[in-house]
Motif scaffolding. Structure first.
Motif, PDB file in Angstrom:
ATOM      1  N   LEU A 148    -134.513  15.283  27.252  1.00  0.00           N
ATOM      2  CA  LEU A 148    -133.996  16.069  26.116  1.00  0.00           C
ATOM      3  C   LEU A 148    -133.395  15.138  25.053  1.00  0.00           C
ATOM      4  CD1 LEU A 148    -132.246  19.032  27.969  1.00  0.00           C
ATOM      5  CD2 LEU A 148    -134.379  19.122  26.683  1.00  0.00           C
ATOM      6  N   HIS A 149    -133.485  15.560  23.780  1.00  0.00           N
ATOM      7  CA  HIS A 149    -132.962  14.726  22.683  1.00  0.00           C
ATOM      8  C   HIS A 149    -131.439  14.754  22.606  1.00  0.00           C
ATOM      9  CE1 HIS A 149    -136.929  13.793  21.308  1.00  0.00           C
ATOM     10  NE2 HIS A 149    -137.256  15.088  21.238  1.00  0.00           N
ATOM     11  N   ASN A 150    -130.837  15.854  22.979  1.00  0.00           N
ATOM     12  CA  ASN A 150    -129.374  15.959  22.964  1.00  0.00           C
ATOM     13  C   ASN A 150    -128.843  15.286  24.228  1.00  0.00           C
ATOM     14  OD1 ASN A 150    -126.699  16.814  23.285  1.00  0.00           O
ATOM     15  ND2 ASN A 150    -127.068  18.698  22.132  1.00  0.00           N
ATOM     16  N   GLN A 151    -128.215  14.149  24.083  1.00  0.00           N
ATOM     17  CA  GLN A 151    -127.769  13.345  25.231  1.00  0.00           C
ATOM     18  C   GLN A 151    -126.741  14.084  26.093  1.00  0.00           C
ATOM     19  OE1 GLN A 151    -129.333  10.610  25.861  1.00  0.00           O
ATOM     20  NE2 GLN A 151    -128.176  10.080  27.668  1.00  0.00           N
ATOM     21  N   PHE A 152    -125.805  14.777  25.435  1.00  0.00           N
ATOM     22  CA  PHE A 152    -124.776  15.514  26.182  1.00  0.00           C
ATOM     23  C   PHE A 152    -125.418  16.621  27.021  1.00  0.00           C
ATOM     24  CE2 PHE A 152    -121.954  19.220  26.481  1.00  0.00           C
ATOM     25  CZ  PHE A 152    -120.931  18.673  27.233  1.00  0.00           C
ATOM     26  N   LEU A 153    -126.303  17.394  26.415  1.00  0.00           N
ATOM     27  CA  LEU A 153    -126.989  18.483  27.114  1.00  0.00           C
ATOM     28  C   LEU A 153    -127.887  17.931  28.230  1.00  0.00           C
ATOM     29  CD1 LEU A 153    -127.415  21.528  27.202  1.00  0.00           C
ATOM     30  CD2 LEU A 153    -129.297  21.236  25.569  1.00  0.00           C
ATOM     31  N   ALA A 154    -128.541  16.826  27.971  1.00  0.00           N
ATOM     32  CA  ALA A 154    -129.398  16.195  28.986  1.00  0.00           C
ATOM     33  C   ALA A 154    -128.572  15.763  30.199  1.00  0.00           C
ATOM     34  CB  ALA A 154    -130.125  15.002  28.389  1.00  0.00           C
ATOM     35  N   GLN A 155    -127.415  15.155  29.956  1.00  0.00           N
ATOM     36  CA  GLN A 155    -126.541  14.703  31.046  1.00  0.00           C
ATOM     37  C   GLN A 155    -125.983  15.893  31.828  1.00  0.00           C
ATOM     38  OE1 GLN A 155    -126.048  11.431  31.918  1.00  0.00           O
ATOM     39  NE2 GLN A 155    -125.039  12.266  33.710  1.00  0.00           N
ATOM     40  N   LEU A 156    -125.560  16.928  31.097  1.00  0.00           N
ATOM     41  CA  LEU A 156    -125.000  18.126  31.720  1.00  0.00           C
ATOM     42  C   LEU A 156    -126.042  18.811  32.622  1.00  0.00           C
ATOM     43  CD1 LEU A 156    -122.520  20.053  31.806  1.00  0.00           C
ATOM     44  CD2 LEU A 156    -123.624  21.326  29.961  1.00  0.00           C
ATOM     45  N   LEU A 157    -127.233  19.004  32.103  1.00  0.00           N
ATOM     46  CA  LEU A 157    -128.296  19.646  32.856  1.00  0.00           C
ATOM     47  C   LEU A 157    -128.729  18.785  34.045  1.00  0.00           C
ATOM     48  CD1 LEU A 157    -130.049  22.149  32.955  1.00  0.00           C
ATOM     49  CD2 LEU A 157    -131.661  21.020  31.425  1.00  0.00           C
ATOM     50  N   SER A 158    -128.785  17.492  33.844  1.00  0.00           N
ATOM     51  CA  SER A 158    -129.171  16.563  34.906  1.00  0.00           C
ATOM     52  C   SER A 158    -128.166  16.604  36.060  1.00  0.00           C
ATOM     53  CB  SER A 158    -129.267  15.152  34.324  1.00  0.00           C
ATOM     54  OG  SER A 158    -129.580  14.234  35.335  1.00  0.00           O
ATOM     55  N   ASP A 159    -126.871  16.573  35.718  1.00  0.00           N
ATOM     56  CA  ASP A 159    -125.825  16.624  36.752  1.00  0.00           C
ATOM     57  C   ASP A 159    -125.813  17.972  37.468  1.00  0.00           C
ATOM     58  OD1 ASP A 159    -125.142  14.059  36.124  1.00  0.00           O
ATOM     59  OD2 ASP A 159    -123.326  14.584  34.995  1.00  0.00           O
ATOM     60  N   ALA A 160    -126.022  19.051  36.700  1.00  0.00           N
ATOM     61  CA  ALA A 160    -126.050  20.388  37.297  1.00  0.00           C
ATOM     62  C   ALA A 160    -127.194  20.514  38.297  1.00  0.00           C
ATOM     63  CB  ALA A 160    -126.169  21.455  36.205  1.00  0.00           C
ATOM     64  N   LEU A 161    -128.364  20.008  37.950  1.00  0.00           N
ATOM     65  CA  LEU A 161    -129.508  20.062  38.859  1.00  0.00           C
ATOM     66  C   LEU A 161    -129.279  19.218  40.112  1.00  0.00           C
ATOM     67  CD1 LEU A 161    -132.384  19.981  36.236  1.00  0.00           C
ATOM     68  CD2 LEU A 161    -131.921  21.845  37.857  1.00  0.00           C
ATOM     69  N   LEU A 162    -128.618  18.075  39.947  1.00  0.00           N
ATOM     70  CA  LEU A 162    -128.287  17.232  41.103  1.00  0.00           C
ATOM     71  C   LEU A 162    -127.346  17.977  42.058  1.00  0.00           C
ATOM     72  CD1 LEU A 162    -128.442  14.462  42.519  1.00  0.00           C
ATOM     73  CD2 LEU A 162    -126.436  13.798  41.169  1.00  0.00           C
ATOM     74  N   ILE A 163    -126.315  18.598  41.510  1.00  0.00           N
ATOM     75  CA  ILE A 163    -125.343  19.339  42.330  1.00  0.00           C
ATOM     76  C   ILE A 163    -126.010  20.533  43.013  1.00  0.00           C
ATOM     77  CG2 ILE A 163    -123.264  20.775  42.224  1.00  0.00           C
ATOM     78  CD1 ILE A 163    -122.312  18.834  39.951  1.00  0.00           C
ATOM     79  N   ILE A 164    -126.829  21.273  42.274  1.00  0.00           N
ATOM     80  CA  ILE A 164    -127.516  22.431  42.847  1.00  0.00           C
ATOM     81  C   ILE A 164    -128.470  21.985  43.962  1.00  0.00           C
ATOM     82  CG2 ILE A 164    -129.233  24.218  42.335  1.00  0.00           C
ATOM     83  CD1 ILE A 164    -127.898  24.463  39.551  1.00  0.00           C
ATOM     84  N   GLY A 165    -129.152  20.880  43.755  1.00  0.00           N
ATOM     85  CA  GLY A 165    -130.057  20.349  44.780  1.00  0.00           C
ATOM     86  C   GLY A 165    -129.326  20.026  46.074  1.00  0.00           C
ATOM     87  N   TRP A 166    -128.180  19.364  45.950  1.00  0.00           N
ATOM     88  CA  TRP A 166    -127.407  19.022  47.147  1.00  0.00           C
ATOM     89  C   TRP A 166    -126.749  20.255  47.760  1.00  0.00           C
ATOM     90  CZ3 TRP A 166    -128.276  15.195  50.080  1.00  0.00           C
ATOM     91  CH2 TRP A 166    -128.775  14.011  49.543  1.00  0.00           C
ATOM     92  N   ALA A 167    -126.350  21.222  46.923  1.00  0.00           N
ATOM     93  CA  ALA A 167    -125.766  22.468  47.448  1.00  0.00           C
ATOM     94  C   ALA A 167    -126.785  23.230  48.290  1.00  0.00           C
ATOM     95  CB  ALA A 167    -125.261  23.328  46.300  1.00  0.00           C
ATOM     96  N   ALA A 168    -128.052  23.136  47.920  1.00  0.00           N
ATOM     97  CA  ALA A 168    -129.113  23.804  48.688  1.00  0.00           C
ATOM     98  C   ALA A 168    -129.231  23.222  50.097  1.00  0.00           C
ATOM     99  CB  ALA A 168    -130.446  23.680  47.959  1.00  0.00           C
ATOM    100  N   MET A 169    -128.741  22.010  50.294  1.00  0.00           N
ATOM    101  CA  MET A 169    -128.806  21.363  51.608  1.00  0.00           C
ATOM    102  C   MET A 169    -127.597  21.699  52.484  1.00  0.00           C
ATOM    103  SD  MET A 169    -131.637  19.839  51.776  1.00  0.00           S
ATOM    104  CE  MET A 169    -131.345  18.871  53.241  1.00  0.00           C
ATOM    105  N   TRP A 170    -126.627  22.397  51.924  1.00  0.00           N
ATOM    106  CA  TRP A 170    -125.379  22.674  52.654  1.00  0.00           C
ATOM    107  C   TRP A 170    -125.628  23.467  53.936  1.00  0.00           C
ATOM    108  CZ3 TRP A 170    -120.646  20.752  52.338  1.00  0.00           C
ATOM    109  CH2 TRP A 170    -119.644  21.400  53.033  1.00  0.00           C
ATOM    110  N   GLU A 171    -126.373  24.561  53.835  1.00  0.00           N
ATOM    111  CA  GLU A 171    -126.610  25.424  54.999  1.00  0.00           C
ATOM    112  C   GLU A 171    -127.370  24.713  56.117  1.00  0.00           C
ATOM    113  OE1 GLU A 171    -126.307  28.960  57.272  1.00  0.00           O
ATOM    114  OE2 GLU A 171    -125.220  28.208  55.549  1.00  0.00           O
ATOM    115  N   PRO A 172    -128.503  24.037  55.825  1.00  0.00           N
ATOM    116  CA  PRO A 172    -129.188  23.363  56.944  1.00  0.00           C
ATOM    117  C   PRO A 172    -128.342  22.261  57.584  1.00  0.00           C
ATOM    118  CG  PRO A 172    -130.336  22.940  54.849  1.00  0.00           C
ATOM    119  CD  PRO A 172    -129.279  23.969  54.597  1.00  0.00           C
TER     120      PRO A 172
END
Length: 195
Positions: free
Chosen positions: A138-162
């Motif tokens: 994404l061209h907006n660096q702040f939005l790119a970082q925010l979305l990137s971090d959110a996806l990382l957290i959501i990905g790891w949260a999906a591993m919580w139950e297993p």
């Protein structure tokens, strides 16, 4: 003034031993007292009373896993030698063998769920990591970082139950199964009440 009592130093001092085994003693006023009165099964297949089962299981849990046990059932004089009294031994063994089988089914079902949750969690995490790569473009660096971090957290949260299921929830079930198996093989004696 009350007499001083000697303090209990450990749990083992509260039980007596016989042939190197910790004895779990149960005193009954009648044979049916040991069984669940609502269970319609034949006498020798009856379910053990919940309080009696819990007492036996809790006693085994109080000691190290390698401790050997025996069960002493005390009945009123004259009842300890009758035919019904001798059916107590196979009834207790059958009850706890059934509990071990039921716990094994529970363990296998939980393990299957853990594997399924791991497959779902890993799949979701891979999708989140791929989406994270695109978010970085994404061209907006702040939005790119925010979305990137959110996806990382959501990905790891999906591993919580297993992770919870496979690393932490299975072991108590395994321990419970071993306790039931151990009790199902214990030596049991039926004796008259000590006068």
């Amino acid at each position: 003034m009350l007499p001083e009592t000697e303090p209990v130093h450990d749990i083992e001092s509260m039980y007596h031993r016989k042939n190197g085994k910790v004895m779990i003693e149960i005193k009954l006023s009648s044979i049916p007292q040991l069984f669940n009165s609502f269970d319609p099964s034949p006498f020798y297949e009856k379910e053990i009373d919940t309080s009696a089962e819990q007492y036996i299981v809790d006693t085994v849990k109080d000691f190290p896993a390698k401790t050997q046990f025996g069960i002493l059932i005390y009945l009123p004089a004259g009842k300890s030698d009758c035919t019904e009294a001798q059916k107590i031994i196979p009834a207790i063994h059958t009850h706890f063998a059934y509990r071990a089988l039921a716990t094994d089914r529970k363990l296998r079902a939980r393990f299957r769920f853990g594997r399924w949750a791991l497959l779902v969690g890993l799949s979701f995490m891979v999708i989140a990591m791929i989406a994270r790569q695109f978010a970085g473009a994404l061209h907006n660096q702040f939005l790119a970082q925010l979305l990137s971090d959110a996806l990382l957290i959501i990905g790891w949260a999906a591993m919580w139950e297993p992770i919870t299921v496979l690393l932490y929830q299975l072991w108590p079930i395994v321990k419970e199964k071993k306790i039931y198996e151990k009790i199902s093989r214990m030596e049991i004696e039926i004796l008259p009440v000590k006068e």
